[in-house]
Scaffold this motif. Sequence first.
Motif, PDB file in Angstrom:
ATOM      1  N   PHE A  64       8.494  36.858 -20.858  1.00  0.00           N
ATOM      2  CA  PHE A  64       9.695  36.303 -21.489  1.00  0.00           C
ATOM      3  C   PHE A  64      10.941  37.128 -21.174  1.00  0.00           C
ATOM      4  O   PHE A  64      12.052  36.597 -21.190  1.00  0.00           O
ATOM      5  N   ALA A  69      15.805  32.231 -19.365  1.00  0.00           N
ATOM      6  CA  ALA A  69      15.627  31.494 -20.621  1.00  0.00           C
ATOM      7  C   ALA A  69      15.655  29.990 -20.386  1.00  0.00           C
ATOM      8  O   ALA A  69      14.941  29.238 -21.055  1.00  0.00           O
ATOM      9  N   GLN A  72      12.259  28.814 -19.462  1.00  0.00           N
ATOM     10  CA  GLN A  72      11.379  28.809 -20.624  1.00  0.00           C
ATOM     11  C   GLN A  72      11.639  27.585 -21.494  1.00  0.00           C
ATOM     12  O   GLN A  72      10.695  26.939 -21.976  1.00  0.00           O
ATOM     13  N   ILE A  73      12.895  27.238 -21.693  1.00  0.00           N
ATOM     14  CA  ILE A  73      13.234  26.070 -22.512  1.00  0.00           C
ATOM     15  C   ILE A  73      12.718  24.790 -21.869  1.00  0.00           C
ATOM     16  O   ILE A  73      12.087  23.953 -22.528  1.00  0.00           O
ATOM     17  N   TRP A  75      10.322  24.512 -19.720  1.00  0.00           N
ATOM     18  CA  TRP A  75       8.858  24.523 -19.724  1.00  0.00           C
ATOM     19  C   TRP A  75       8.323  24.055 -21.067  1.00  0.00           C
ATOM     20  O   TRP A  75       7.397  23.244 -21.127  1.00  0.00           O
ATOM     21  N   PHE A  76       8.881  24.554 -22.155  1.00  0.00           N
ATOM     22  CA  PHE A  76       8.426  24.144 -23.479  1.00  0.00           C
ATOM     23  C   PHE A  76       8.630  22.651 -23.700  1.00  0.00           C
ATOM     24  O   PHE A  76       7.761  21.971 -24.254  1.00  0.00           O
ATOM     25  N   MET A  93      10.944  22.523 -30.666  1.00  0.00           N
ATOM     26  CA  MET A  93      10.717  23.093 -29.337  1.00  0.00           C
ATOM     27  C   MET A  93      11.789  24.114 -28.991  1.00  0.00           C
ATOM     28  O   MET A  93      11.504  25.176 -28.418  1.00  0.00           O
ATOM     29  N   GLY A  94      13.035  23.798 -29.338  1.00  0.00           N
ATOM     30  CA  GLY A  94      14.116  24.735 -29.064  1.00  0.00           C
ATOM     31  C   GLY A  94      13.941  26.033 -29.827  1.00  0.00           C
ATOM     32  O   GLY A  94      14.153  27.130 -29.288  1.00  0.00           O
ATOM     33  N   ALA A  97      11.067  28.082 -28.170  1.00  0.00           N
ATOM     34  CA  ALA A  97      11.453  28.698 -26.907  1.00  0.00           C
ATOM     35  C   ALA A  97      12.402  29.867 -27.135  1.00  0.00           C
ATOM     36  O   ALA A  97      12.194  30.977 -26.610  1.00  0.00           O
ATOM     37  N   ASN A 101      11.444  33.990 -26.850  1.00  0.00           N
ATOM     38  CA  ASN A 101      12.270  34.803 -25.957  1.00  0.00           C
ATOM     39  C   ASN A 101      12.877  35.982 -26.717  1.00  0.00           C
ATOM     40  O   ASN A 101      12.843  37.135 -26.246  1.00  0.00           O
ATOM     41  N   THR A 159      21.119  35.271 -28.589  1.00  0.00           N
ATOM     42  CA  THR A 159      20.394  34.018 -28.799  1.00  0.00           C
ATOM     43  C   THR A 159      21.342  32.901 -29.214  1.00  0.00           C
ATOM     44  O   THR A 159      21.182  31.750 -28.799  1.00  0.00           O
ATOM     45  N   VAL A 166      19.912  24.637 -24.637  1.00  0.00           N
ATOM     46  CA  VAL A 166      19.085  23.511 -25.087  1.00  0.00           C
ATOM     47  C   VAL A 166      19.795  22.183 -24.896  1.00  0.00           C
ATOM     48  O   VAL A 166      19.169  21.124 -25.033  1.00  0.00           O
TER      49      VAL A 166
END
Length: 222
Positions: A64, A69, A72-73, A75-76, A93-94, A97, A101, A159, A166
């Motif tokens: 991670f 990032a 990763q988003i 992918w989720f 989901m957001g 992810a 991270n 973050t 997203v």
Amino acid sequence: MDYSFDFASVFRNFDPLWQGLWVTVQLTLAANIVGLTLGFGLALLVMSRWAVIRIPVMLFIEFFRCTPAIIQIVWFFYCVPMLFDVFLGSMTMGIMALGLNLAAFNAEAYRASIQAVPREQLDAGVALGLNPLQRIAYIVLPTAVRNSIPVLLTNGIGTFQQSALVAIVAVQDLMYQGKTLATLTYRPIETFTIIALIYFAVSFPVSQIVGYLERRREVLAS
């Protein structure tokens, strides 16, 4: 440049931006709850004496920390439902992810703070008859959190800024609403300028708090 600025057209349609900001704040708060709690657990596990525990957790953290990032988003949102037949809401989901991270970065902050806990405090806990869980709860956790607060706040505001990613998977956050508004009003310069100022207005005070806490810690340490 022959361009006539019209910020009024954006302010006349400001309600969607407020709604998007509220979604962004919800995402950020929930992701920080995940990151703060899970990060501490990961920090403890990555310091385990047993390689069978330490190595998988270390790989999780490094994955991670060392992948974008945005990947990763995506992918989720797209791979988890296909691979595991799990269908969750876009907000959930957001949060997952962004939270995972953040947990990876917070784990490193916690780990450094845990290693800085004076050995004398742990020995005192043993002398008082505290079991390992009690030593973690009453000695390690308070000290680690206190020492890592500046880094945790910095990661948290990061973050908040990364939550704009997203928008690419149709979560109706501030960035998503801004893109929609820019398309409707044909005022991308004005819209994205205002969005940037909103992100700045939230991030800047937190950055000042981080600076104050770091200066205060340096004074106390000296």
